[in-house]
Design a protein around this motif. Structure first.
Motif, PDB file in Angstrom:
ATOM      1  N   TRP A 235      73.622  21.426  55.320  1.00 45.61           N
ATOM      2  CA  TRP A 235      73.508  21.511  56.794  1.00 45.61           C
ATOM      3  C   TRP A 235      74.684  22.468  57.338  1.00 45.61           C
ATOM      4  O   TRP A 235      75.836  22.468  56.615  1.00 45.61           O
ATOM      5  N   TRP A 261      71.203  17.778  68.866  1.00 44.04           N
ATOM      6  CA  TRP A 261      70.183  17.234  67.840  1.00 44.04           C
ATOM      7  C   TRP A 261      69.021  16.755  68.950  1.00 44.04           C
ATOM      8  O   TRP A 261      69.173  16.006  69.891  1.00 44.04           O
ATOM      9  N   LEU A 264      68.151  13.372  70.907  1.00 49.47           N
ATOM     10  CA  LEU A 264      69.374  12.343  70.497  1.00 49.47           C
ATOM     11  C   LEU A 264      69.721  11.610  72.030  1.00 49.47           C
ATOM     12  O   LEU A 264      69.977  10.281  72.049  1.00 49.47           O
ATOM     13  N   LEU A 371      69.008  10.576  61.135  1.00 50.78           N
ATOM     14  CA  LEU A 371      68.229  11.558  61.912  1.00 50.78           C
ATOM     15  C   LEU A 371      67.414  12.395  61.000  1.00 50.78           C
ATOM     16  O   LEU A 371      66.192  12.768  61.194  1.00 50.78           O
ATOM     17  N   VAL A 375      71.866  13.440  57.834  1.00 52.50           N
ATOM     18  CA  VAL A 375      72.455  13.722  59.345  1.00 52.50           C
ATOM     19  C   VAL A 375      72.298  12.084  59.957  1.00 52.50           C
ATOM     20  O   VAL A 375      71.166  11.518  59.714  1.00 52.50           O
TER      21      VAL A 375
END
Ligand code: FAD
Length: 447
Positions: A235, A261, A264, A371, A375
C-alpha cells in the motif's frame, strides 16, 4: 515553562473541521517532547498508523514492541482528536447492558468482552505505570448516581451483578452516597472503585512519546490524503509532501476520519460532545465538593459528568449543539446542574469550554474492520473510548495482511456498518438527543 497550545483552528485537509483547540486545563507537559517533523520524502516501512489518539498510539507502542518498523502520521498534533478532549472517566463497562452484550455477541465472546472491559481501567493503569505516564488523578473511583426513583433499584441490581463477579463495587443508600460525594442530590448510587479519572490528553501524549522511544517514526501536521494499492500488493499512503509504502495500514482516525478511505465515515454518526471547566474554586468550598475525589455521572441519558481537576477547577461534561461544528457548550444548563448538585457553590465563573467529535455506531458497539487485505480500522466507540481505544489499539497489533493472529475480543468485520439514511442521520440523532433531554427533564421533575 513552554507549554504546547496547539494553534486555534489548526485544521488540516483529510480530517474533520475542529472548531476548538484542546483544553488548556489538560496542557501539562512541555511541548518540545512532542514536536515532530512533517513528512517531506518517499519512505518505506512495515506498518503505517494513521492518527495519534489513544488507539493509534497504543497500536504504535505494541507494533514497535513486537519489532515492526512503524511510521505514524498525524494530521495535527498528538491527542488532537477525541483523546485530548474527553471527560477522562475510564469506566469498567460498556454503555450497553451486559445482557445486550451477550445478545449481540453470544455467550462466549460476550462474556470475554465484558471481562475485557471490566479490566479496562486496570489495563490503562498498567500502561501508565509501565511507561511512567503521569496522567491519572488520585481519587476514589466512580460515583454513579441514581437520579430518580426507577433507577434506584436498577443500580442496586447492577451492583449485585458486579459483586457476583467479585468486582470492587458497592451500592450506597441516599445518605451514605451523600457522604461520599458531598451532596444529597441523589437517591442513592453505586461506587465503583475499579474506575479511573485521567487527563486523557496527557495519557495519549505519554503513549505517543513511548512509541517514539520504541522506534516509531512519527510525523505531525502530516495528514494521510490518499491510500492506494501498488502492483506488488503493498500500500502507498500519500501525504501532501511525501508518501509511505507499507504492507499494513491502520486507520486510527475514528470520528475525525474524512474521505481518505471511501465510506469509512459512513459507518457511524458523528456527534459533537462538550466539556467545560469552572475557574479555580475557593479551596475551603472545594474541600466539601467530592471530598473523596470521585467523579460523578448519573443515570440520566445526557451529559452528567462532574469531577475535580488537580488545579482546583471543576470539570463538567456538557451538552450543546451536537450535529454541526457551529455553536457553543450550553453553559446555562451546566451551571444549573452544578448548582442543583452543589448549591453551596454560589455563583459559577467559567474557565473555558470546548468540544470534540464522537463516533456513535447505531448499536453503540465498536468495530474492528478489515477494509482490504492489509488495511484495518477501529472506530465507533460511542463516547466510551478511553479504555476501548487502549484495548483495540492492542487488538489491532494482532491484525496483519488478511488475518488476525489472535482470537480477538471483537469479531473482525469486512463490511463498513450500514447506517440507514446516513446523509440525514444527523437529523435523526438530533431528534433522539432532544427526546433524551425531555426524558431527563421529566425524570428530574419526578425525583
Ligand atoms: C467531549 C468528549 C468527552 C468524552 N468523554 C469520554 C470519557 O469520559 N470516557 C471515555 O472513555 N471516552 C470519552 N470520550 C470518547 C473518547 O475520547 C474517544 O472514544 C477516544 O479518545 C477515541 O480515541 P481514538 O484514538 O480512536 O481517536 P481520536 O483521539 O479522535 O484520534 C484520531 C486522530 O486521527 C487524526 N486524523 C484524522 N484523520 C487523519 C488523517 N487523514 N491523517 C492523519 N491523521 C488523521 C486526528 O487528528 C486525531 O488526532 C469523549 C469524547 C469527547 C469528544
Amino acid at each position: 515553562m513552554n507549554f504546547n497550545f496547539p494553534p486555534e483552528k489548526n485544521n488540516m485537509p483529510s480530517t474533520v473541521y475542529e472548531p476548538y483547540s484542546t483544553p488548556t486545563a489538560y496542557q501539562t507537559q512541555e511541548s518540545n517532547e512532542f514536536e515532530r517533523k512533517t513528512l517531506l520524502s518517499d519512505i518505506q516501512t512495515d506498518a503505517v498508523v494513521i492518527g495519534a489518539g489513544i488507539t493509534g498510539n497504543t497500536l504504535a507502542v505494541h507494533l514497535s514492541e513486537a519489532g515492526k518498523s512503524v511510521v505514524q502520521l498525524e494530521a495535527n498534533v498528538p491527542g488532537w482528536g477525541g483523546s485530548g478532549r474527553a471527560f477522562g472517566s475510564v469506566v469498567p463497562c460498556h454503555k450497553n447492558s451486559e445482557e445486550a452484550i451477550i445478545r449481540h455477541y453470544g455467550e462466549q465472546r460476550g462474556n470475554r468482552l465484558i471481562d475485557a472491559l471490566a479490566h479496562g481501567p486496570a489495563l490503562v493503569s498498567e500502561l501508565l505505570n509501565r511507561h511512567n505516564i503521569d496522567a491519572a488523578f488520585a481519587g476514589g473511583g466512580w460515583a454513579f448516581g441514581a437520579h430518580s426513583k426507577p433507577f434506584y433499584k436498577k443500580l442496586q441490581t447492577r451492583a449485585e451483578y458486579w459483586q457476583a463477579r467479585h468486582a470492587d463495587v458497592e451500592y450506597l443508600n441516599a445518605s451514605e452516597f451523600s457522604q461520599v460525594i458531598g451532596s444529597d442530590y441523589y437517591r442513592g448510587g453505586l461506587i465503583d472503585r475499579r474506575a479511573l479519572s485521567v487527563n486523557p490528553y496527557a495519557y495519549a501524549r505519554g503513549l505517543f512519546k513511548k512509541a517514539y522511544q520504541l522506534g516509531t517514526e512519527q510525523y505531525t501536521n502530516t495528514p494521510a490524503v490518499d491510500v492506494e494499492q501498488m502492483q506488488n500488493g503493498s500500500w502507498r499512503i500519500r501525504t501532501p509532501q511525501g508518501s509511505v509504502e507499507c504492507e499494513n495500514v491502520y486507520f486510527c482516525t475514528n470520528a475525525y476520519t474524512k474521505g481518505v478511505w471511501p465510506g469509512l465515515e459512513e459507518g457511524f454518526i458523528r456527534v459533537r460532545g462538550f466539556g467545560a471547566t469552572t475557574a479555580a474554586i475557593d479551596p475551603t468550598l472545594l474541600a466539601d465538593i467530592l471530598p473523596q475525589n470521585h467523579f460523578i455521572t448519573d443515570t440520566r441519558q445526557l451529559w452528567s459528568g462532574i469531577r475535580k481537576l488537580p488545579n482546583g477547577q471543576i470539570h463538567l461534561g456538557v451538552g450543546g449543539p451536537a450535529m454541526g461544528a457551529k455553536g457553543k457548550a450550553d453553559l446555562k444548563v451546566a451551571r444549573r446542574r452544578l448548582k442543583d448538585v452543589y448549591p453551596s457553590i454560589g455563583s459559577v465563573e467559567w474557565g473555558e469550554s470546548w468540544s470534540g467529535w464522537i463516533a456513535i455506531s447505531t448499536d453503540q458497539f465498536p468495530r474492528i474492520l478489515r477494509l482490504a487485505n492489509g488495511v484495518w480500522a477501529a472506530q465507533g466507540y460511542s463516547g466510551r473510548g478511553i479504555a476501548m481505544a487502549t484495548l483495540l489499539g492492542r487488538e489491532l497489533s494482532f491484525c496483519q495482511g488478511d488475518i488476525e493472529s489472535e482470537d480477538l475480543i471483537l469479531p473482525v468485520e469486512k463490511k463498513i456498518p450500514w447506517v440507514p439514511f446516513h446523509s440525514v442521520s444527523p437529523l435523526g440523532a438530533a431528534a433522539m438527543i432532544g427526546l433524551y433531554g425531555v426524558q431527563d427533564a421529566i425524570a428530574d421533575r419526578n425525583k
